[in-house]
Design a protein around this motif. Sequence first.
Motif, PDB file in Angstrom:
ATOM      1  N   SER A 173      31.947  24.998 -25.546  1.00 21.07           N
ATOM      2  CA  SER A 173      31.522  25.598 -24.290  1.00 21.07           C
ATOM      3  C   SER A 173      32.697  26.239 -23.562  1.00 21.07           C
ATOM      4  O   SER A 173      32.595  27.354 -23.044  1.00 21.07           O
ATOM      5  CB  SER A 173      30.862  24.544 -23.397  1.00 21.07           C
ATOM      6  N   THR A 174      33.823  25.550 -23.545  1.00 23.09           N
ATOM      7  CA  THR A 174      35.017  26.075 -22.873  1.00 23.09           C
ATOM      8  C   THR A 174      35.503  27.357 -23.536  1.00 23.09           C
ATOM      9  O   THR A 174      35.828  28.340 -22.853  1.00 23.09           O
ATOM     10  CB  THR A 174      36.139  25.030 -22.880  1.00 23.09           C
ATOM     11  N   LEU A 175      35.565  27.354 -24.861  1.00 21.34           N
ATOM     12  CA  LEU A 175      36.046  28.540 -25.575  1.00 21.34           C
ATOM     13  C   LEU A 175      35.116  29.731 -25.356  1.00 21.34           C
ATOM     14  O   LEU A 175      35.575  30.860 -25.157  1.00 21.34           O
ATOM     15  CB  LEU A 175      36.184  28.233 -27.066  1.00 21.34           C
ATOM     16  N   TYR A 176      33.817  29.487 -25.394  1.00 12.80           N
ATOM     17  CA  TYR A 176      32.872  30.592 -25.178  1.00 12.80           C
ATOM     18  C   TYR A 176      32.988  31.132 -23.756  1.00 12.80           C
ATOM     19  O   TYR A 176      33.084  32.358 -23.548  1.00 12.80           O
ATOM     20  CB  TYR A 176      31.442  30.128 -25.451  1.00 12.80           C
TER      21      TYR A 176
ATOM     22  N   TRP B 183      36.861  32.661 -23.214  1.00 11.62           N
ATOM     23  CA  TRP B 183      37.292  33.818 -23.995  1.00 11.62           C
ATOM     24  C   TRP B 183      36.274  34.951 -23.988  1.00 11.62           C
ATOM     25  O   TRP B 183      36.629  36.114 -23.792  1.00 11.62           O
ATOM     26  CB  TRP B 183      37.600  33.395 -25.432  1.00 11.62           C
ATOM     27  N   LEU B 184      34.997  34.606 -24.200  1.00  7.74           N
ATOM     28  CA  LEU B 184      33.987  35.662 -24.247  1.00  7.74           C
ATOM     29  C   LEU B 184      33.483  36.044 -22.848  1.00  7.74           C
ATOM     30  O   LEU B 184      33.551  37.205 -22.449  1.00  7.74           O
ATOM     31  CB  LEU B 184      32.819  35.237 -25.131  1.00  7.74           C
ATOM     32  N   ALA B 185      32.983  35.051 -22.099  1.00 10.50           N
ATOM     33  CA  ALA B 185      32.380  35.378 -20.802  1.00 10.50           C
ATOM     34  C   ALA B 185      33.406  35.871 -19.788  1.00 10.50           C
ATOM     35  O   ALA B 185      33.130  36.804 -19.032  1.00 10.50           O
ATOM     36  CB  ALA B 185      31.655  34.146 -20.255  1.00 10.50           C
ATOM     37  N   SER B 186      34.594  35.252 -19.766  1.00  6.44           N
ATOM     38  CA  SER B 186      35.593  35.655 -18.769  1.00  6.44           C
ATOM     39  C   SER B 186      36.480  36.793 -19.251  1.00  6.44           C
ATOM     40  O   SER B 186      36.504  37.864 -18.650  1.00  6.44           O
ATOM     41  CB  SER B 186      36.464  34.450 -18.374  1.00  6.44           C
ATOM     42  N   LEU B 187      37.218  36.585 -20.348  1.00  5.48           N
ATOM     43  CA  LEU B 187      38.196  37.585 -20.774  1.00  5.48           C
ATOM     44  C   LEU B 187      37.524  38.873 -21.247  1.00  5.48           C
ATOM     45  O   LEU B 187      37.858  39.968 -20.778  1.00  5.48           O
ATOM     46  CB  LEU B 187      39.094  37.007 -21.868  1.00  5.48           C
TER      47      LEU B 187
END
Length: 306
Positions: free
Chosen positions: A221-224, A227-231
């Motif tokens: 969840s943290t990686l998604y 990296w995806l939703a924020s960056l």
Amino acid sequence: MPLRHSLLAVLVMIIWGVNFLAIDLGVDDVPPVLFVAIRFVVVLVPAIFLVPRPAAGWKDVLVVGLFLSLGQFALLYTAMWLGMPPGLASLLLQAQVVLTVLFASVALRERPTTPQLVGVLLGAAGLVIVGIGRSAATPALAFLLALAAAASWATGNVIVRRLGSATQAAGTRQSPLAGLSMTVWSALVVPVPMFALALVLDGPAAVGYSLAHPTWAAVLSTLYTAWLASLVGYGVWNTLLDRYRASAVVPFTMLVPVVGMTAAWLVQGEVPNLAEAGGGMLLLLGVAITSGLLRWPYRPRYGSSA
């Protein structure tokens, strides 16, 4: 807007729609305020050492982070932790479109048109219907926090748009990394206050245990979300807001609840009740009119030679 930028906007909406499921997966294992802090630490490291600082002043960068990152996600994560279903959350957050128009009319003196005012009223009516008729499993506090998250997002939209307008007025050409740099550097405002608040709300023992014993669900969840939703997501989003009028960019967010509610139905079996579905459709209609996606048919005046 060129086709390639429109397709990028659609990709971001898909990422953000699925993001609600990712958040829901993580808040089951990590306290929400702590989870927000962890997410933005992952956003910052190592990106902050690779991406140049945005051209905006420190005050502007931190204010953007206060609303687009800290405020929006602290409120959203807490709402979902309290029981806000991910599909419904993806719908309620679209109130940010209506709120963006209202806030921009005050802060940027962008006078709303008659159709926009009609859209605002329809959107508000839809929210009232959803709020009154929501499932008993959705707490009132969770509903209100989700709306507050939408207001925080809308405020951030207006600030980013103001910064973009100022840059264009000065004749400065934006770097392709401008949106990404704002996303990364504005995240500086999040971790310390959120870690401190987590220590107060959850206690050192709970914080220490969550950090020392991460679950696979929390890690994924943290990686998604980071990296995806924020960056990726906010990097593209802020860049588009820098380059184009808000009315050309914001309508794409109507795809978020479509993706979010479909994903929640497929994965979790979440089905909205009649009031949620009806009020949600009214809200999206208001969003479509407010953003200019739906327009009144042109009717020439009597006797016009046009």
